[in-house]
Design a protein around this motif. Structure first.
Motif, PDB file in Angstrom:
ATOM      1  N   ASP A 140       0.818  -1.209   0.000  1.00 18.59           N
ATOM      2  CA  ASP A 140       0.000   0.000   0.000  1.00 18.59           C
ATOM      3  C   ASP A 140       0.854   1.261   0.000  1.00 18.59           C
ATOM      4  O   ASP A 140       0.441   2.302  -0.533  1.00 18.59           O
ATOM      5  CB  ASP A 140      -0.932  -0.012   1.212  1.00 18.59           C
ATOM      6  N   LEU A 141       2.061   1.178   0.603  1.00 18.55           N
ATOM      7  CA  LEU A 141       2.962   2.324   0.563  1.00 18.55           C
ATOM      8  C   LEU A 141       3.411   2.607  -0.874  1.00 18.55           C
ATOM      9  O   LEU A 141       3.448   3.761  -1.303  1.00 18.55           O
ATOM     10  CB  LEU A 141       4.182   2.070   1.446  1.00 18.55           C
ATOM     11  N   TYR A 142       3.763   1.542  -1.598  1.00 20.40           N
ATOM     12  CA  TYR A 142       4.130   1.732  -3.004  1.00 20.40           C
ATOM     13  C   TYR A 142       2.954   2.275  -3.795  1.00 20.40           C
ATOM     14  O   TYR A 142       3.119   3.105  -4.690  1.00 20.40           O
ATOM     15  CB  TYR A 142       4.606   0.419  -3.606  1.00 20.40           C
ATOM     16  N   ASP A 143       1.745   1.817  -3.471  1.00 17.94           N
ATOM     17  CA  ASP A 143       0.557   2.306  -4.159  1.00 17.94           C
ATOM     18  C   ASP A 143       0.331   3.787  -3.859  1.00 17.94           C
ATOM     19  O   ASP A 143      -0.028   4.564  -4.747  1.00 17.94           O
ATOM     20  CB  ASP A 143      -0.654   1.471  -3.729  1.00 17.94           C
ATOM     21  N   ALA A 144       0.537   4.162  -2.597  1.00 19.10           N
ATOM     22  CA  ALA A 144       0.402   5.577  -2.238  1.00 19.10           C
ATOM     23  C   ALA A 144       1.444   6.411  -2.960  1.00 19.10           C
ATOM     24  O   ALA A 144       1.171   7.560  -3.364  1.00 19.10           O
ATOM     25  CB  ALA A 144       0.542   5.737  -0.716  1.00 19.10           C
ATOM     26  N   LEU A 145       2.644   5.856  -3.158  1.00 21.86           N
ATOM     27  CA  LEU A 145       3.678   6.563  -3.901  1.00 21.86           C
ATOM     28  C   LEU A 145       3.258   6.748  -5.352  1.00 21.86           C
ATOM     29  O   LEU A 145       3.471   7.812  -5.941  1.00 21.86           O
ATOM     30  CB  LEU A 145       4.974   5.765  -3.817  1.00 21.86           C
ATOM     31  N   ASP A 146       2.630   5.748  -5.931  1.00 22.53           N
ATOM     32  CA  ASP A 146       2.207   5.819  -7.332  1.00 22.53           C
ATOM     33  C   ASP A 146       1.020   6.748  -7.521  1.00 22.53           C
ATOM     34  O   ASP A 146       0.895   7.402  -8.559  1.00 22.53           O
ATOM     35  CB  ASP A 146       1.845   4.413  -7.837  1.00 22.53           C
ATOM     36  N   CYS A 147       0.126   6.782  -6.525  1.00 21.75           N
ATOM     37  CA  CYS A 147      -1.115   7.543  -6.671  1.00 21.75           C
ATOM     38  C   CYS A 147      -1.053   8.924  -6.039  1.00 21.75           C
ATOM     39  O   CYS A 147      -2.048   9.669  -6.075  1.00 21.75           O
ATOM     40  CB  CYS A 147      -2.273   6.767  -6.058  1.00 21.75           C
ATOM     41  N   ASP A 148       0.097   9.261  -5.404  1.00 18.07           N
ATOM     42  CA  ASP A 148       0.269  10.571  -4.757  1.00 18.07           C
ATOM     43  C   ASP A 148      -0.763  10.774  -3.651  1.00 18.07           C
ATOM     44  O   ASP A 148      -1.352  11.855  -3.523  1.00 18.07           O
ATOM     45  CB  ASP A 148       0.182  11.682  -5.804  1.00 18.07           C
ATOM     46  N   THR A 149      -0.979   9.717  -2.849  1.00 13.75           N
ATOM     47  CA  THR A 149      -1.902   9.790  -1.714  1.00 13.75           C
ATOM     48  C   THR A 149      -1.097   9.718  -0.422  1.00 13.75           C
ATOM     49  O   THR A 149       0.063   9.280  -0.417  1.00 13.75           O
ATOM     50  CB  THR A 149      -2.917   8.636  -1.758  1.00 13.75           C
ATOM     51  N   PRO A 150      -1.662  10.147   0.710  1.00 15.87           N
ATOM     52  CA  PRO A 150      -0.914  10.173   1.983  1.00 15.87           C
ATOM     53  C   PRO A 150      -0.413   8.783   2.382  1.00 15.87           C
ATOM     54  O   PRO A 150      -1.144   7.801   2.301  1.00 15.87           O
ATOM     55  CB  PRO A 150      -1.934  10.696   2.987  1.00 15.87           C
ATOM     56  N   PHE A 151       0.832   8.749   2.842  1.00 21.08           N
ATOM     57  CA  PHE A 151       1.381   7.487   3.311  1.00 21.08           C
ATOM     58  C   PHE A 151       0.684   7.006   4.566  1.00 21.08           C
ATOM     59  O   PHE A 151       0.607   5.795   4.824  1.00 21.08           O
ATOM     60  CB  PHE A 151       2.885   7.626   3.574  1.00 21.08           C
ATOM     61  N   ALA A 152       0.189   7.935   5.334  1.00 21.84           N
ATOM     62  CA  ALA A 152      -0.450   7.563   6.611  1.00 21.84           C
ATOM     63  C   ALA A 152      -1.629   6.636   6.381  1.00 21.84           C
ATOM     64  O   ALA A 152      -1.931   5.776   7.226  1.00 21.84           O
ATOM     65  CB  ALA A 152      -0.879   8.817   7.360  1.00 21.84           C
ATOM     66  N   ASP A 153      -2.313   6.787   5.242  1.00 16.08           N
ATOM     67  CA  ASP A 153      -3.478   5.946   4.963  1.00 16.08           C
ATOM     68  C   ASP A 153      -3.100   4.496   4.698  1.00 16.08           C
ATOM     69  O   ASP A 153      -3.971   3.614   4.723  1.00 16.08           O
ATOM     70  CB  ASP A 153      -4.239   6.493   3.747  1.00 16.08           C
TER      71      ASP A 153
END
Length: 996
Positions: free
Chosen positions: A806-819
Motif C-alpha cells: 500500500d505504501l508503493y501504491d500511495a507513492l504511485d497515486c500521490d496519496t498520503p502514506f499515513a493511509d
C-alpha cells in the motif's frame, strides 16, 4: 474487463506453439496416434460393406502402331471412339456379321483404297460402327506406338519426349469424344503414348492416378522401346493398371530373347506412387506390377509366327481377303465360310471351327506357331496369370499402307503376324499363379531333402515330384481359341468383390493409314465402389466410438477455476471477464500478492497422475513450469517417486477416481526489471500453464492480469514531469518536454519528508516510553533505519506485506502514506518500511541519481588526484564534485535533497546518544556497524563524534549502492569493484559530514 493486448498475445502464442487451447485437449502422443489410426482403419475396414455399392463400367482398350505415318491421327478418333473401320465378316470376337447392307450402304473397299491419301481420313464412308463407342464406354485407354520415327537416331537418343507430337492426337480424340469426357492421364516415352479418358459419371470416382515409363531400347534404357504405364484407383477399391509397350522387333531367336528381356525389365522396374484414401491416409508405400486388381497389357509386342514361311502364310490368308473388293458378294461368301450366314433351305449351319474352309480354321492352324502363346506355355513371358481373348481376326501386321487386306508386298515380304495384342490379368489369376509357383518350390525342396537323406528313388533321375522350371507354370495348355470368355470374379485387396468380362476383341481392317491394323477390346467391369459420403459418415461414427472407448480407459481430469476468488478486492470489481476460461488476477501492483484457487478432479475411471509441465515459451521468456512472478501450492504432498520421471514435469500428484486436489496460485511482482518491462509494455501478465496427465491428454490453463503503472523503474527526467496525482493519473499521457513540474522527483520530496517526521516522532516516543535498560534499534545498528540488521529485513515481509504494497501504491497515486498503515503499527515500524520504500525507489531509477556519464567524470577526477597524490581539503573535494554535478541540474538537486535528508536523520539519531544535562557523563557504548567495517582507532575519541562517524559511514555505504550508476563491465575484477565502491562512499561522506 475487455480483452487487452495481453490476452490476444496469449492466444496467439498458444496457437503458434501447441494445437488447441484451454479447456480443449492436446493431441495424444505419436504412439497413441499410430495405435488409434490402426484401430480406426481396421474397424473401418470391417464395416466396408456399409459404405460400398456395386458399380458397372465398360472399358475400351485400344492399341495401334502408327508407323510414324503422316495423317494417322485423322483416323484415331473414328475407329477408337466411334467403333468404325471394322470388317464384320472377319472382325473377331464379339462382332456379328449384320449381313448385306441396305441401299446407301458403307463405301466399298475398292473405292476406299482408290481415294486413299496421306492427308485425309481413311475411314470408309457411311460406316455406322460395329464396336461399342461414344457414351456407351465409360473409360477409354489408348496406347499408340511410333507416333514419331523411332528408327531415326536423333529421335531414339533424344533425352526427352516432345509433347507437341501428342497434341494432334489429343485434338482428334477430343473431337470424337462425347461431351463431358475428361482426360485422366497422359504419358509419353519418345514414340510411345498412353492416354486415358473417362465419362462425367466415372471421372469423379478415379483417384490416385500414377504414371511411369520404362525404357528398354538402346543400351537397355533408351525410350525407342519399352513401356508407358498408368495406375488408377476406381471407386477407392479397385486398382486398374494400363501398360502400353513396344517390344523388340525381329523374327530371329535373338529378337525373341530380347522381347522376353524387355518384358522382364518392364515388370521389375515399374513402380507407382503410394495410394492415399479419401481421408488422407496412405495405404501403400508404392506398388509395382502384380498388386492391382485388373491389369491390361497391350501394344506392339512384336511376337511373330515361329518357323512359318511368309509366302505360304500370305497365300493362306489372302484366300479370306481377296473377295473384299466385291463387298456384297464377299460378305455373303465369307459369312457362309465363317458359319455366320443363314441357310435358306433350312440346312444346319456348319460351325466355323469344323469348316476346313473357314477363317477360324485357318487362324486355329496358325496360332500354335504364335511365339506369344509359345512363351506363355514355356513360362518365359506373360505366364504369370495373363490371358487373352479368343483370336478370331486376321493378323494385324504387316499390310501395305493404303490397302485393306494386302499383306506386305515389299522386298522383305514379311510373314503376317499377330504383333499387336491386348492381354489382361486379374488379381485372382495372379494369385493362382503365385500359389502354384510356391507349391512347386515346396515340392522341389522336398525332393532335395529326400535325396539328401539317401532315400531309394525309382531311378537315378526320377523324383517323387516332377518339376521342370522351364516348362512348369501357369501355361497356355488350356487355351481354346474357340472358347468364349466367362465372367471372372475376383476379390480385391479390401476383400470386396469384382468381376470382369471380355465383350469384344477385334481389329479394324478398314483403317489404311498404317502398316499395322489397330486393335481394341471392350471389357465389362463390375466392382464394389466406395460411396464417399457414406464412408465419411461411418468414419466419423467409428472415430467417435473409438474415442469414447479410449477415453473411458485413459486417465482423465477436469480443471475448475474457483470463480469466488475471481475478484478478491473492490478495485477488481467489474474488471474481470466472466467469459474468460482461465485464471484472471485482475489489477496487479508492485509487491501486492494476488491469490486464486483452482480445483483439479479425477473424472475418469482409473487413477490419474499429473503435474505442471514446461510452458510453451518464446526466446524472451524464462523456461519452466511457471513464470517467475507465480508460485503454486497444492494442498497435499507430491508423490514419492521410485523411478525417474520425464524432466518436463516438476512434481507428480496422483488422484484416485472422484478424488480432488486444491491448488493455490499466488501472483506477486517483486523484480524491478519486471516492473520496468511491464511499465514499458515490453512484457505482459499473460501466460499459459500446461497440466500434463500421464498417458492422458494435456490441459491448458491461461493466466492473465492487468498491470497498474508504477513510479518505480523510471528516469529522473520522466518523474520531474509527472504532475500531482501520480503516474496513474497521467493515464499514459506524454507531457511536453518543457513541462517540468519539479526540481527533483516529487516522490523524493514526499518520502524524505515522511521519513524525517516519523524518525523524529519515533525517537521522541522512545524517550518517553522506554523502560530502564531498553535499547532503541539505532543503539544496535548504526545504519538504522536504512540498513538491515542481523541478516533480516527491517520489516517482516509476511506480517507487513500488505502495508508495504500500500505504501508503493500511495507513492504511485500521490496519496498520503499515513493511509497505508494499520492503526496498531508503531512509528518505528512505519519509518523502517518507508526507508525500505525509499531505497527501492532509488535503486529502481533507470538513470540513477548520479548517472553513468556523471560518475565517469567524477571517477576520472578522483583517479587523477589519486595518481598525482595530491592532498586537498574536504571543501575543495566538494567543489570538484559540485562542478560536475551542476551540469545536470535535476540530478544535482535530487542528490542534495538526499544529502540534506541524510544529514537530518543522522543528526536526529546522534542526538539520542548525547547525555542529558545534569547527568553524569559515562563512556558511551558505540552501536554495531552492520553495513561497514570500521576500525575503532580511526574513530574520534569523543563518543558523540564517533557515533556520528559510524552512522554516516553506514548511510554512505547503503546509499552508494542505490544513488550511483556506472557502466557494466563484464571482466572487472573484485578488487576494482571494491575501489569503485569506496570512491562512491567517499563522495557521500563528504557531503553528509563524515569528517566532522
Amino acid at each position: 474487463m475487455a480483452p487487452d493486448a495481453s490476452s490476444v498475445r496469449s492466444t496467439e502464442r498458444l496457437d503458434a506453439n501447441i494445437p488447441g487451447a484451454f479447456p480443449n485437449l492436446l493431441a495424444p502422443s505419436q504412439a497413441s496416434i499410430t495405435t488409434h489410426q490402426t484401430s480406426l482403419s481396421q474397424t473401418l475396414y470391417e464395416r466396408r460393406a456399409e459404405y460400398t455399392r456395386p458399380r458397372n463400367v465398360r472399358i475400351k482398350v485400344g492399341t495401334w502402331n502408327t508407323a510414324a505415318q503422316k495423317g494417322t491421327e485423322q483416323d484415331v478418333g473414328e475407329w477408337f471412339i466411334s467403333g468404325k473401320g471394322v470388317e464384320e465378316a472377319i472382325a473377331g470376337y464379339g462382332v456379328a456379321d449384320p449381313g448385306p447392307h441396305s441401299e446407301g450402304s458403307r463405301e466399298s473397299v475398292a473405292s476406299q483404297e482408290a481415294r486413299h491419301a496421306k492427308h485425309t481420313p481413311t475411314i470408309p464412308h457411311n460406316d455406322a460402327g460395329a464396336v461399342p463407342g461414344a457414351d456407351e464406354i465409360d473409360i477409354y485407354a489408348l496406347g499408340l506406338q511410333e507416333i514419331v520415327d523411332i528408327t531415326s537416331a536423333s529421335e531414339a537418343l533424344r533425352p526427352y519426349s516432345d509433347p507437341s507430337n501428342a497434341n494432334k492426337w489429343k485434338a482428334s480424340l477430343a473431337a470424337a469424344l462425347p461431351q463431358g469426357y475428361q482426360l485422366v492421364s497422359e504419358q509419353q516415352l519418345i514414340g510411345l503414348w498412353l492416354v486415358i479418358y473417362a465419362s462425367p459419371d466415372v471421372f469423379p470416382q478415379i483417384k490416385n492416378v500414377s504414371t511411369t515409363s520404362v525404357g528398354t531400347g538402346l543400351m537397355g534404357y533408351m525410350g525407342n522401346k519399352g513401356a508407358v504405364t498408368t495406375r488408377i484407383v476406381l471407386g477407392e477399391t479397385t486398382r486398374l493398371v494400363f501398360i502400353n509397350s513396344h517390344l523388340a522387333a525381329g523374327a530371329d531367336k535373338a529378337s525373341l530373347d530380347r522381347r522376353i528381356w524387355d518384358t522382364a525389365q518392364i515388370n521389375s522396374r515399374t513402380r507407382f506412387d503410394p495410394i492415399v484414401d479419401s481421408l488422407g491416409s496412405s495405404q501403400t508405400t508404392g506398388e509395382g506390377l502384380g498388386e492391382e486388381e485388373f491389369a491390361f497389357w497391350f501394344g506392339d509386342l512384336n511376337y511373330r509366327l515361329e518357323g512359318m514361311p511368309g509366302d505360304d502364310v500370305r497365300r493362306l490368308l489372302t484366300v479370306h481377303t481377296k473377295d473384299m473388293d466385291h463387298e456384297e458378294e464377299g460378305r455373303a461368301s465369307t459369312s457362309a465360310d465363317s458359319g455366320y450366314g443363314e441357310d435358306t433351305h433350312d440346312a444346319v449351319p456348319l460351325p466355323p471351327e469344323l469348316d476346313p474352309a473357314s477363317l477360324q480354321t485357318t487362324i486355329t492352324s496358325l496360332l500354335p506357331h504364335d511365339e506369344l502363346h509359345q512363351q506363355m506355355k514355356a513360362g518365359k513371358a506373360f505366364h504369370d496369370g495373363w490371358q487373352e481373348g479368343p483370336i478370331r481376326f486376321l493378323p494385324s501386321y504387316k499390310y501395305d499402307v493404303g490397302k485393306v487386306g494386302v499383306f506386305d508386298s515389299s522386298e522383305k515380304r514379311r510373314c503376317p503376324s499377330w504383333c499387336d495384342r491386348i492381354l489382361y490379368r486379374t488379381r485372382a489369376s495372379k494369385q493362382r499363379y503365385d500359389a502354384k509357383v510356391k507349391e512347386q518350390e515346396e515340392a522341389r525342396k522336398r525332393d532335395q531333402e529326400m535325396k539328401a537323406k539317401g532315400m531309394d528313388l525309382p531311378g537315378d533321375d526320377d523324383v517323387l515330384y516332377d518339376y521342370d522350371p522351364d516348362t512348369d507354370g501357369d501355361t497356355y495348355d488350356d487355351y481354346d481359341e474357340n472358347e468364349d470368355p466367362e465372367p471372372e470374379p475376383i476379390t480385391t485387396k479390401d476383400d470386396l468383390s469384382a468381376e470382369i468380362l471380355l465383350e469384344y476383341y477385334t481389329t479394324h481392317m478398314r483403317i489404311l493409314s498404317s502398316d499395322h491394323k489397330p486393335l481394341d477390346a471392350v471389357f465389362s467391369l463390375k466392382y464394389d465402389a466406395v460411396v464417399p459420403d457414406l464412408k465419411t459418415a461411418i468414419h466419423g461414427e467409428v472415430a467417435r466410438e473409438l474415442d469414447r472407448q479410449e477415453n473411458e480407459g485413459r486417465p482423465s481430469i477436469a480443471v475448475v477455476v474457483d470463480r469466488a476468488t475471481g475478484s478478491s478486492s473492490a478495485e477488481d470489481t467489474n474488471k474481470t471477464d466472466s467469459s474468460f476460461e482461465g485464471v484472471d488476477f485482475g489489477d496487479v501492483k508492485f509487491t501486492k500478492s494476488k491469490k486464486r484457487n483452482i480445483t483439479i478432479a479425477n473424472t475418469g475411471r482409473v487413477p490419474a497422475t499429473f503435474g505442471f509441465a514446461d510452458r510453451p515459451v518464446d526466446h524472451e521468456q524464462q523456461a519452466g513450469a511457471f513464470p517467475p512472478w507465480l508460485s503454486v501450492t497444492f494442498d497435499r504432498e507430491p508423490d514419492k517417486l521410485d523411478k525417474p520421471q520425464p524432466d518436463d514435469i516438476h512434481q507428480h500428484f496422483t488422484l484416485e477416481p472422484a478424488d480432488v486436489v486444491n491448488v493455490e496460485l499466488k501472483l506477486k511482482i517483486e523484480s524491478l526489471d519486471a516492473v520496468r518491462n511491464f511499465n514499458e509494455g515490453d512484457s505482459v501478465l499473460d501466460e499459459v500453464l500446461v497440466l500434463r496427465v500421464e498417458n492422458g491428454r494435456d490441459h491448458f490453463l491461461p493466466l492473465r492480469a492487468h498491470w497498474l503503472q508504477s513510479t518505480l523503474a523510471r528516469t529522473v527526467d520522466k518523474l520531474i514531469r509527472i504532475p500531482e496525482g501520480g503516474i496513474r493519473k497521467l493515464q499514459h499521457q506524454i507531457p511536453s518536454r518543457e513541462e517540468v513540474k519539479w526540481s527533483a522527483p516529487r516522490e523524493l520530496f514526499r518520502l524524505t519528508d515522511a521519513i524525517e517526521d516519523l524518525t523524529e516522532r519515533t525517537l521522541a516516543e522512545w524517550e518517553m516510553t522506554k523502560s530502564e535498560g531498553e535499547k532503541g534499534p539505532w543503539q544496535d545498528n548504526a545504519g538504522w533505519p536504512f540498513v538491515r540488521s542481523h541478516s533480516k529485513t527491517v520489516v517482516d515481509a509476511d506480517d507487513r506485506e500488505d502495508e508495504l504494497a500500500d505504501l508503493y501504491d500511495a507513492l504511485d497515486c500521490d496519496t498520503p502514506f499515513a493511509d497505508a498503515f494499520n492503526q496498531e503499527t508503531r512509528s518505528k515500524e512505519k519509518v523502517e518500511m518507508l526507508a525500505e520504500v525509499l531505497l527501492t525507489f532509488l535503486s529502481s531509477l533507470v538513470d540513477g541519481i548520479i548517472t553513468k556519464s556523471l560518475w565517469e567524470k567524477l571517477e576520472e577526477s578522483i583517479t587523477t588526484r589519486e595518481k598525482s597524490k595530491q592532498h586537498i581539503s574536504s571543501d575543495d573535494e566538494k567543489m570538484a564534485v559540485l562542478e560536475i554535478l551542476t551540469t545536470a541540474p535535476n540530478h544535482n538537486a535530487s542528490f542534495f535533497l538526499i544529502i540534506s535528508f541524510l544529514q537530518n536523520i543522522a543528526n536526529q539519531v546522534t542526538e539520542v546518544f548525547k547525555p542529558k544535562p545534569h547527568t553524569p557523563r559515562t563512556s558511551t557504548e558505540l552501536p554495531a556497524s552492520p553495513q561497514a567495517k570500521v576500525r575503532r582507532r580511526t574513530l574520534s575519541k569523543v563518543p558523540e563524534v564517533a557515533i556520528r562517524q559510524l552512522i554516516v559511514k553506514n548511510y554512505a555505504v547503503a546509499f552508494a549502492d542505490v544513488l550511483f550508476r556506472c557502466k557494466e563491465e563484464a571482466k572487472i575484477r573484485e578488487k576494482e569493484k571494491a575501489i569503485r565502491k569506496e570512491r562512491m562512499v567517499r563522495v557521500i561522506e563528504l557531503f553528509i559530514g563524515g569528517d566532522s
